[in-house]
Design an enzyme around this catalytic site. Structure first.
Site, PDB file in Angstrom:
ATOM      1  N   GLU A  93      -7.078  15.332 -34.160  1.00 48.50           N
ATOM      2  CA  GLU A  93      -7.574  14.342 -33.192  1.00 48.50           C
ATOM      3  C   GLU A  93      -7.267  12.917 -33.634  1.00 48.50           C
ATOM      4  OE1 GLU A  93      -9.277  17.006 -34.218  1.00 48.50           O
ATOM      5  OE2 GLU A  93      -9.555  18.138 -32.356  1.00 48.50           O
ATOM      6  N   ARG A 140     -14.214  12.976 -34.207  1.00 46.02           N
ATOM      7  CA  ARG A 140     -13.331  12.951 -35.367  1.00 46.02           C
ATOM      8  C   ARG A 140     -12.502  11.670 -35.449  1.00 46.02           C
ATOM      9  NH1 ARG A 140     -11.753  18.057 -37.742  1.00 46.02           N
ATOM     10  NH2 ARG A 140     -13.813  18.681 -38.448  1.00 46.02           N
ATOM     11  N   LYS A 183      -3.842  38.219 -34.473  1.00 46.76           N
ATOM     12  CA  LYS A 183      -4.999  37.867 -33.651  1.00 46.76           C
ATOM     13  C   LYS A 183      -5.165  38.938 -32.573  1.00 46.76           C
ATOM     14  CE  LYS A 183      -7.025  33.688 -31.721  1.00 46.76           C
ATOM     15  NZ  LYS A 183      -6.944  32.227 -31.677  1.00 46.76           N
TER      16      LYS A 183
HETATM   17  C1  LIG Z   1     -11.827  19.517 -34.564  1.00 48.90           C
HETATM   18  C2  LIG Z   1     -11.578  20.662 -33.634  1.00 48.90           C
HETATM   19  N1  LIG Z   1     -10.601  20.577 -32.706  1.00 48.90           N
HETATM   20  C3  LIG Z   1     -10.379  21.597 -31.855  1.00 48.90           C
HETATM   21  C4  LIG Z   1     -11.122  22.738 -31.931  1.00 48.90           C
HETATM   22  C5  LIG Z   1     -10.926  23.854 -30.922  1.00 48.90           C
HETATM   23  N2  LIG Z   1     -10.477  25.092 -31.540  1.00 48.90           N
HETATM   24  C6  LIG Z   1     -11.307  26.112 -31.796  1.00 48.90           C
HETATM   25  S1  LIG Z   1     -10.556  27.402 -32.497  1.00 48.90           S
HETATM   26  C7  LIG Z   1      -9.086  26.626 -32.471  1.00 48.90           C
HETATM   27  C8  LIG Z   1      -7.874  27.320 -33.004  1.00 48.90           C
HETATM   28  C9  LIG Z   1      -8.030  27.640 -34.432  1.00 48.90           C
HETATM   29  O1  LIG Z   1      -6.885  28.292 -34.872  1.00 48.90           O
HETATM   30  P1  LIG Z   1      -6.912  29.056 -36.251  1.00 48.90           P
HETATM   31  O2  LIG Z   1      -7.606  28.222 -37.255  1.00 48.90           O
HETATM   32  O3  LIG Z   1      -5.536  29.467 -36.556  1.00 48.90           O
HETATM   33  O4  LIG Z   1      -7.831  30.292 -35.979  1.00 48.90           O
HETATM   34  P2  LIG Z   1      -7.536  31.587 -35.075  1.00 48.90           P
HETATM   35  O5  LIG Z   1      -8.255  31.356 -33.785  1.00 48.90           O
HETATM   36  O6  LIG Z   1      -6.066  31.709 -34.885  1.00 48.90           O
HETATM   37  O7  LIG Z   1      -8.099  32.702 -35.836  1.00 48.90           O
HETATM   38  C10 LIG Z   1      -9.186  25.364 -31.899  1.00 48.90           C
HETATM   39  C11 LIG Z   1      -8.070  24.438 -31.663  1.00 48.90           C
HETATM   40  C12 LIG Z   1     -12.130  22.785 -32.915  1.00 48.90           C
HETATM   41  N3  LIG Z   1     -12.931  23.847 -33.029  1.00 48.90           N
HETATM   42  N4  LIG Z   1     -12.325  21.762 -33.745  1.00 48.90           N
END
Ligand SMILES: Cc1ncc(C[n+]2csc(CCOP(=O)(O)OP(=O)(O)O)c2C)c(N)n1
Length: 636
Positions: free
Chosen positions: A377, A405, A288
């Site tokens: 969630e 959710r 990242k």
């Molecule tokens: C249902 C839900 N919960 C929380 C989030 C907040 N959120 C956005 S990006 C993220 C992290 C995602 O991690 P990953 O899939 O590994 O992607 P990366 O950012 O590491 O590329 C979170 C928790 C969301 N978008 N949707």
């Protein structure tokens, strides 16, 4: 300001242009694309590290697949900036997330290349599987469906529900697991450990490498790759992998792990995978923030850093000459820790938002009492319910939009059993630049109809603290909603005082019109009321504090005194707080004219919170207009 693309990116507006680039030069396109993201986000803000991490993957995918006919689904979508830039939106990219500009997430209405609208996580495999099955039933010519999902998003239950289904029905679907070991904060859970294990396991990788070597050798000679993979699977691969690989156990063919930053290798692998039918997963290891040293180092900070100096890495912060009010999320975080120090029964739960919710403050001091449960969630709510049965007092912090959710869990696992769980809903109301997928518009409406639920919203920091303080003593489900951003009290560390459940308060007296507001938006109402007073209109303002139960005594007073009443909420009008007031008025045969201000029954796009309040008629000017309007209406 128009950002200039480098010479390789300059020639590319659409994937068709990208396909003209010789394969050997793709890394040059990647360099330019990465730089373009850095140049633009540093000036205009937005998500950052995630898009940098998938530059090579993005280029390889659009190079190999025939988008938009082949369909590409980005899970969450915060990592899709490169995709946007390569699919016709390069010259518009400086409007990303700005009012009237392009969305920060893939959006079907915005582009035919955005196969599925996203913002909430863990949907891509379900959507992709639906597309694969749908395309077949609809008799479309064969098309490739690719879902790109992060290791964080993979912790969400939906992803597993979808893989379970995919492995059963054998539709053609390529899942790309973009594994960077990070969610917004470091990824958590046993799955993360498992992914690290399969990345480093020697026996496993030996077998896997042999599979790939054989595959590579044959595909060079143009032999049907599909046939070879079946043969290999029949022998070497299946027995070992099936029992040692989670994805193989679910009947998904597992490939990888591969270096997600080697665009040439990725291109070759994706070309091979195109020929392999059925559900399959390619495990890519990425970093990242790749290519911007500071973002690689502090990946949480650089998830969405705001504007910054791309040379020094200095993140621009506004400088003020006097103390500013804190963010509500920080008041939550510090207050929770204060309360938890006093009350050993308090525990904290966050689904993957330790820094976003400021739960990390408690996690740091009391790691054994504050839990990050991953992007889960539903689990967060029922896990809290379970702890409540043991006499604990869980404070479960979920962004209003993500709580959608877990609706059944709130009803079935918490409210029907009347368990004491305190839901703290952050980002309630307009979320701003993240747009409609993230607006916390519906919580009052969806919580209000559930028996046993109490719903409150603070107008300022002190009220948030006192509501949290009071909630710990209330035996039953309790929701406290508060918005994104700052409150109004620089000196916010007030002494705790209990608030009687269901008790509102008068903020300002007046005689012509009564405004009843709920939450922080009441501060705009106060400003409007004060300005109107000077202009000769006398407006009373009441801070309801509770959407449920309503302060009936206060409402009887208001409706027996005022024949013009305005309600204001930073939430949806349908079924929301204003609706509750209408119900009260109707139930008690009050005939006052009532005007409701809030979010209308439509999709409100992204923009600054103030811009969106303005558009929906509840910024200061809009509130004043509503007061004047209702006054005139009576005179006519
Ligand atoms: C249902 C839900 N919960 C929380 C989030 C907040 N959120 C956005 S990006 C993220 C992290 C995602 O991690 P990953 O899939 O590994 O992607 P990366 O950012 O590491 O590329 C979170 C928790 C969301 N978008 N949707």
């Amino acid at each position: 300001m128009q950002i200039q693309p480098g010479k390789h990116l300059k020639k590319i507006k659409y994937p068709a242009d990208l396909k003209q680039v010789p394969e050997a030069d793709l890394h040059l396109v990647c360099q330019d694309l990465r730089q373009y993201i850095i140049d633009t986000v540093s000036v205009y803000g937005g998500h950052f590290g995630a898009s940098l991490g998938v530059v090579e993957l993005t280029v390889a995918l659009h190079y190999v697949f025939e988008t938009p006919y082949d369909q590409l689904i980005w899970d969450v979508g915060h990592q899709a900036y490169g995709h946007k830039i390569l699919t016709g939106r390069r010259d518009n990219f400086h409007t990303n997330r700005l009012y009237g500009g392009i969305s920060g997430f893939p959006k079907r209405k915005e582009s035919e290349y955005d196969a599925f609208g996203v913002g909430h996580s863990s949907t891509s495999i379900s959507a992709g599987l639906g597309m694969a099955v749908g395309a077949k039933i609809a008799n479309h010519d064969p098309k490739q469906i690719v879902a790109v999902i992060g290791d964080g998003a993979m912790t969400g239950g939906m992803a597993f529900e979808a893989m379970n289904h995919a492995g059963d029905i054998h539709s053609d679907l390529l899942i790309i697991l973009n594994d960077n070991c990070m969610s917004i904060d470091p990824n958590v859970g046993a799955l993360k450990d498992y992914l690290t294990d399969i990345t480093t396991s020697q026996t496993y990788n030996k077998v896997k490498d042999e599979v790939w070597n054989v595959l590579g050798k044959f595909s060079k000679f143009g032999v049907n790759v599909q046939e070879i993979v079946s043969k290999i699977e029949g022998g070497l691969k299946s027995s070992l992998l099936k029992h040692s690989n989670l994805f193989e156990s679910l009947n998904l063919r597992y490939f990888g792990p591969v270096d997600g930053h080697d665009v040439h290798h990725l291109t070759r692998i994706l070309t091979d995978l195109k020929q392999i039918p059925g559900p399959k997963i390619l495990h890519c290891i990425t970093t990242k923030g790749k290519g911007f040293a500071l973002a690689e180092k502090d990946q949480t900070l650089w998830h969405a850093p705001g504007k910054f100096d791309k040379i020094t890495g200095q993140i621009h912060k506004k400088i003020f000459d006097k103390p500013q009010p804190p963010k509500y999320q920080d008041v939550f975080g510090h207050t929770l820790l204060e309360l938890a120090r006093l009350n050993p029964k308090i525990v904290g739960v966050t689904p993957a938002m330790p820094s976003g919710s400021s739960m990390n403050i408690m996690m740091k001091e009391m790691p054994e009492r504050a839990f990050d449960v991953g992007i889960a969630e539903q689990h967060a709510v029922t896990f809290s319910a379970g702890m409540a049965t043991q006499g604990l007092v869980p404070f479960c912090n979920i962004y209003s939009t993500f709580m959608q959710r877990a609706y059944d869990q709130v009803i079935h696992d918490v409210c029907l059993q009347d368990l004491q769980v305190v839901f703290c809903l952050d980002r309630a109301g307009f979320a701003g630049a993240d747009g409609p997928t993230h607006h916390g518009a519906y919580d009052i409406a969806y919580m209000r109809c559930i028996p046993n639920m109490t719903i409150a919203s603070p107008m300022n920091e002190e009220e948030l603290r006192n509501l949290m303080y009071s909630a710990q003593f209330h035996k039953g489900p309790f929701t406290i909603r508060y918005p994104r951003g700052e409150g109004v009290m620089p000196n916010w560390q007030t002494k705790f005082e209990a608030i009687e459940i269901g008790k509102g308060r008068m903020v300002k007296s007046g005689t012509d019109v009564a405004i009843i507001s709920i939450g922080h938006i009441g501060n705009l109402a106060l400003q409007a009321a004060n300005e109107l007073e000077e202009e000769g209109v006398s407006v009373a303002l009441f801070d309801a504090r509770f959407a449920k139960p309503l302060d009936k005594n206060l409402l009887h007073d208001i409706f027996s005194t005022f024949d013009r009443v305005i309600t204001i909420e930073d939430g949806c009008l349908m079924g929301g707080f204003g609706s509750a007031i209408l119900e009260f008025a109707a139930d008690h045969q009050y005939t006052s004219k009532i005007k409701r201000l809030g979010i209308p029954d439509e999709v409100v796009e992204h923009g600054e919170q103030m811009e969106l309040y303005r558009d929906c008629g509840y910024d200061v000017a809009g509130i004043k207009t509503a007061v004047v309007g209702i006054s005139e209406y009576i005179r006519v």
